[in-house]
Motif scaffolding. Structure first.
Motif, mmCIF file in Angstrom:
data_model
loop_
_atom_site.group_PDB
_atom_site.id
_atom_site.type_symbol
_atom_site.label_atom_id
_atom_site.label_comp_id
_atom_site.label_asym_id
_atom_site.label_seq_id
_atom_site.Cartn_x
_atom_site.Cartn_y
_atom_site.Cartn_z
ATOM 1 N N MET A 86 2.575 -2.523 3.808
ATOM 2 C CA MET A 86 3.064 -2.489 2.458
ATOM 3 C C MET A 86 4.234 -3.695 2.328
ATOM 4 O O MET A 86 4.251 -4.043 1.276
ATOM 5 N N GLN A 108 2.467 -6.935 1.697
ATOM 6 C CA GLN A 108 2.022 -6.908 0.184
ATOM 7 C C GLN A 108 3.026 -6.925 -0.826
ATOM 8 O O GLN A 108 2.723 -7.871 -1.737
ATOM 9 N N ALA A 144 2.708 -10.695 -2.184
ATOM 10 C CA ALA A 144 1.649 -10.515 -3.548
ATOM 11 C C ALA A 144 2.712 -10.032 -4.593
ATOM 12 O O ALA A 144 2.309 -10.777 -5.770
ATOM 13 N N VAL A 145 3.464 -9.102 -4.649
ATOM 14 C CA VAL A 145 4.217 -8.782 -5.632
ATOM 15 C C VAL A 145 5.556 -9.580 -5.862
ATOM 16 O O VAL A 145 5.735 -10.068 -7.178
ATOM 17 N N PRO A 191 -3.230 -12.216 -3.464
ATOM 18 C CA PRO A 191 -3.595 -11.137 -4.417
ATOM 19 C C PRO A 191 -3.209 -9.822 -3.673
ATOM 20 O O PRO A 191 -3.081 -9.860 -2.250
ATOM 21 N N VAL A 192 -3.238 -8.698 -4.213
ATOM 22 C CA VAL A 192 -2.472 -7.484 -3.796
ATOM 23 C C VAL A 192 -3.650 -6.788 -2.684
ATOM 24 O O VAL A 192 -3.267 -6.175 -1.881
ATOM 25 N N GLY A 193 -4.995 -6.959 -3.342
ATOM 26 C CA GLY A 193 -5.765 -6.216 -2.737
ATOM 27 C C GLY A 193 -7.298 -6.747 -3.084
ATOM 28 O O GLY A 193 -7.533 -7.573 -3.582
ATOM 29 N N PHE A 252 -4.923 -2.576 1.741
ATOM 30 C CA PHE A 252 -5.396 -3.776 1.002
ATOM 31 C C PHE A 252 -6.628 -3.590 0.227
ATOM 32 O O PHE A 252 -7.344 -4.455 -0.268
#
Lengths: 534, 339
Positions: free
Chosen positions: B155, B158, B162-163, B169-171, B287
């Motif tokens: 997390m 991520q 990603a964020v 990409p997030v997933g 993911f």
């Protein structure tokens, strides 16, 4: 050990390899800052996978959502709850004895495989659903025969008069499919394809990603976009982050954590996103097991109806995004019904509990079971427990018991749970689809249900009056029918076997460059209405 | 010659015992699934259907048969290589596994390559200057990455990449705007075979975050293993002898020290790859990686008995074969190993 010194050459090699890895990562990351997106298509995301797109098999929210865009039902409910013909060309005609329903079928409609839609195709789909449909019990033996007097007229012969059959015809599970494409699947499911008549055709299917292209031969208003990519991520955080980072265009609220819903709501009010809401058709309610002590005492059950502060609970659990509910029927299906169950009143609860012999050094201890895999249920349980501790600490206490949902469903009919939190979404948008599964009973002794839906639901409570009224309601139409349902619910309040808590509205959030998401009357997102804004 | 024969005998025994072990595992999974509360009918119909509908579905799915009949059908099918059909949608279990196993293998192999590279780098750097700050940092890295909770690390990665940074990409496994190439299911390979470079870039973008998260978590154990073993080997007599003969330090490490130090690393890698296939669940969930562990988790929650049984049997088979291959490799590298 001190003798070991890496040579300059090795040092250089290590350093070079390290720098190469770092550089490659940075180049790759920089390259990927902006996803390579085909701008004309819209990416819609939701949680979970679609394992089957067969309307006879599909039961999950996302599968039904997708089928509703790939196919058309005979009728659809609009936002006012009015039946609108889709593949039917007009309203159904019911014979005077109520046993025959004639449905005129729309002409010049094509399936995605190019074959024509007609009454035979509709009959094929209906018969197939009755034969192999996983949820075929929703028809409840109502249809005796399906005939096609002519190419564009469908005739249903019923086993008994039934007004609810009309709303049942809006069910996504009986969306017509092409007899040509399903000729080898008359008696088995076709999971990874769908050949219907809808505004989109399916061009690519995997359980995590479905590609929808506009269907050129669509009979109605064509889709407002160039296609939809429907993707599925496995958790709420991933979905929320994907919308926040712009990876996806539209996000469906199903399976989103309450915190994420709240953040999205805040982002909407800040103008960063657009939010669309649909008719709330999913109810959350508590069931009391009336079969065994102490909840076989109706005064005690009535007392419990006053113990829950819905306003506080919806605020604490969902930050006000769920609506308080005081009926077993969603307010969109019976607008007058949402005030039937009593409001929170700890004083009244205490008085009734005293009458039942509690509060005077006699403390009621109840085990409250909630689905451990549903975060909102756990929050509700904790809030209710604290609220009771605050208001009625000398009268009762709640012991919390989290169990996985599948296990709860298995043991519900065995009377394993004293008090249990559940939710329900009717298989079709009609009050009957909410009341029959909770209150109907085939074998009743006084108010104890021994066999039937009320026993399977874990309450074991019903009455002969309710059973007769439920049967009578299927003969009535209009306000008379709604009044009967209201009377049934009034009886259910007296019985105190259920405690409605909240309504969960389907929501969707879109990026600002996409139009505001719109829903139909069945709570399905209208994918064909989504469009990119300039 | 005698050692080679002993090795062949050992492998033959291991392989001969494999069916027995698989039968035991399959039987155990079968029993555990039936003992667990809830059944597939409840998972499919939820709390919606009445008892008549439930019973009808139970008959349709073959769950009305006695447990013994269900068991014998399962074992006979297994012996024929037939893993049955998913209860939820009647899809052959073989197809489900064929679809999700390559995703897990692709993730595991990439993660393992990265983990070994990173682990070896940290291990080497540590041994370069023992007891120094770098060595200490390497040791802390080794222990802490091994101790990190996978879901938390995933997390965090991520959130960061990603964020906040928006680099990756997030997933998911493949860009939604592209069409996934047909082929083996190993997307990198399929993209290369189809010369679809845009898809390859998208595939790698999706792979980077889960693979590097997994790699970081695994690299600790490799760095520790290499650090300890290399230190031990470099103190042995044959290395001192090599040095006294004037052999170059790089040659000493590459030819004399490293093969001996890598033996435990190889064993760990073998065990890791086998366990990763079914054990990277938290990474796959975080993911949204459509691998076999995620599929297994879904099947368990749906009480889809044939899918759970099939996946467990396949993972067990993989573990057996990978461990045999690891033993063979270890034996071929290290002549001291006897069986």
């Amino acid at each position: 050990m001190n003798n070991f010194i890496l040579t300059k050459k090795i040092k250089e090699k290590i350093l070079k390899s390290f720098l190469l890895i770092i550089s490659l990562t940075i180049i790759l990351a920089q390259n990927s800052c902006k996803p390579n997106r085909n701008s004309s298509r819209i990416i819609v995301a939701g949680a979970g996978k679609i394992t089957s797109l067969d309307p006879a098999q599909a039961s999950t929210f996302h599968a039904l959502q997708l089928i509703s865009s790939l196919g058309d039902p005979l009728y659809k409910l609009d936002l006012k709850g009015t039946l609108q013909p889709k593949l039917a060309s007009g309203p159904p005609k019911i014979s005077e004895d109520g046993l025959t329903v004639l449905i005129p079928i729309r002409k010049n409609v094509l399936f995605h495989d190019g074959s024509s839609f007609d009454a035979e195709a509709m009959a094929f789909s209906l018969k197939r659903f009755i034969r192999i449909g996983t949820l075929n019990y929703i028809l409840n033996g109502r249809i005796a025969a399906i005939e096609t007097p002519n190419k564009f007229l469908l005739q249903l012969t019923l086993t008994r008069p039934s007004t609810s059959i009309l709303n049942l015809l809006t069910s996504i599970n009986i969306t017509p499919i092409s007899p040509t494409s399903y000729s080898n699947y008359k008696n088995k499911f076709l999971n990874n394809k769908f050949v219907g008549t809808g505004p989109y055709k399916l061009t690519n299917f995997s359980s995590q990603h479905q590609k929808l292209e506009p269907f050129e031969g669509y009979w109605g208003t064509p889709a407002s976009n160039q296609g939809i990519d429907f993707i599925h991520l496995s958790n709420s955080t991933a979905l929320f982050s994907a919308l926040r980072t712009g990876e996806i265009d539209v996000l469906l609220s199903t399976s989103l954590d309450e915190d994420h819903r709240r953040s999205l709501k805040i982002m909407t009010t800040q103008g960063k996103l657009k939010e669309g809401k649909g008719s709330a058709l999913e109810i959350g309610y508590i069931t009391f097991n009336t079969k065994t002590p102490p909840l076989n005492n109706s005064n005690l059950r009535k007392a419990l109806l006053y113990t829950i502060d819905r306003k506080l609970i919806t605020q604490r659990v969902s930050f006000g995004l769920r609506k308080s509910l005081r009926s077993l029927v969603p307010s969109s299906l019976n607008k007058r019904a949402n005030t039937l169950w009593p409001k929170y009143n700890p004083k009244k609860a205490r008085d009734l509990m005293k009458k039942a012999g509690y509060c005077n050094n006699q403390k009621l201890s109840l085990s409250f079971t909630f689905r451990s895999n549903v975060p909102a249920d756990k929050l509700l349980a904790l809030t209710w427990q604290s609220q009771i501790k605050r208001d009625l600490h000398d009268c009762m206490n709640l012991r919390l018991n989290g169990i996985e949902s599948t296990t709860i469903y298995r043991q519900l009919g065995e009377g394993a749970f004293q008090v249990v939190m559940l939710d329900w979404r009717g298989a079709y948008p009609d009050p009957e689809a909410y009341l029959v599964p909770l209150l109907s009973c085939s074998k009743i002794t006084n108010t104890h249900c021994e066999e039937g839906e009320a026993a399977a639901s874990g309450s074991f409570w019903s009455s002969n009056w309710i059973e007769k009224a439920l049967k009578r309601s299927d003969l009535l139409t209009g306000q008379a029918r709604m009044n009967t349902y209201q009377q049934i619910e009034n009886r259910a309040v007296d019985g105190g076997a259920y405690l409605p808590i909240w309504l969960d509205e389907p929501r969707a959030w879109s990026q600002n460059h996409i139009s505001k998401p719109q829903f139909d009357g069945s709570g399905q997102l209208l994918l064909d209405h989504l469009r990119k804004l300039n | 010659m005698g050692r080679k024969r002993a090795l062949i005998r050992y492998c033959a025994i291991r392989l001969a015992l494999a069916p027995l072990m698989l039968w035991l595992i399959a039987s155990l999974v079968f029993i555990l699934l039936r003992v667990a509360p809830g059944d597939p009918v409840d998972a499919i119909l939820g709390n919606r259907a009445n008892e008549i509908a439930r019973e009808a579905l139970r008959v349709k799915l073959g769950l009305d048969l006695s447990v013994w009949q269900q068991y014998s059908n399962f074992i006979i099918g297994l012996a024929r290589g037939d893993l049955g059909e998913a209860l939820v949608n009647q899809e052959p279990v073989r197809d489900i596994i064929t679809r999700s196993l390559p995703a897990s293998l692709e993730l595991s192999i990439t993660a393992l390559i990265l983990a070994i590279s990173l682990g070896l780098l940290v291990g080497f750097t540590g041994i370069k200057s023992p007891e120094s700050n770098i060595d200490l940092a390497g040791r802390i890295y080794g222990i802490s990455t091994y101790a990190l909770p996978p879901f938390w690390a995933a997390m965090l990665m991520q959130l960061l990449f990603a964020v906040l940074l928006g680099w990756l990409p997030v997933g998911g496994r493949f860009p939604p705007s592209l069409i996934q190439p047909e082929g083996s299911g190993f997307l990198i390979l399929d993209c290369v075979i189809n010369r679809n470079w845009i898809a390859l870039q998208g595939t790698i973008r999706h792979l980077v975050l889960p693979a590097s998260t997994l790699a970081i978590l695994l690299s600790g154990i490799f760095s520790r293993a290499l650090r300890i073993n290399l230190e031990r080997v470099l103190q042995t007599d044959h290395i001192q002898a090599a040095r006294s003969r004037g052999i170059k330090e790089s040659q000493i490490i590459a030819v004399h020290a490293l093969p001996n130090s890598l033996l435990p690393v190889l064993t760990i890698a073998g065990i890791t790859i086998a366990s990763l296939v079914g054990g990277a669940l938290l990474i796959e969930v975080t993911f949204s990686w459509p691998g076999i562990a995620l599929r297994l988790q879904e099947a368990i929650s749906q009480r889809d008995y044939p899918v759970v049984q099939g996946i467990v049997v396949v993972i067990a088979t993989l573990v057996v074969f990978v461990s045999v291959i690891t033993d063979l490799l270890v034996a071929s590298i290290d002549p001291r190993v006897s069986y």
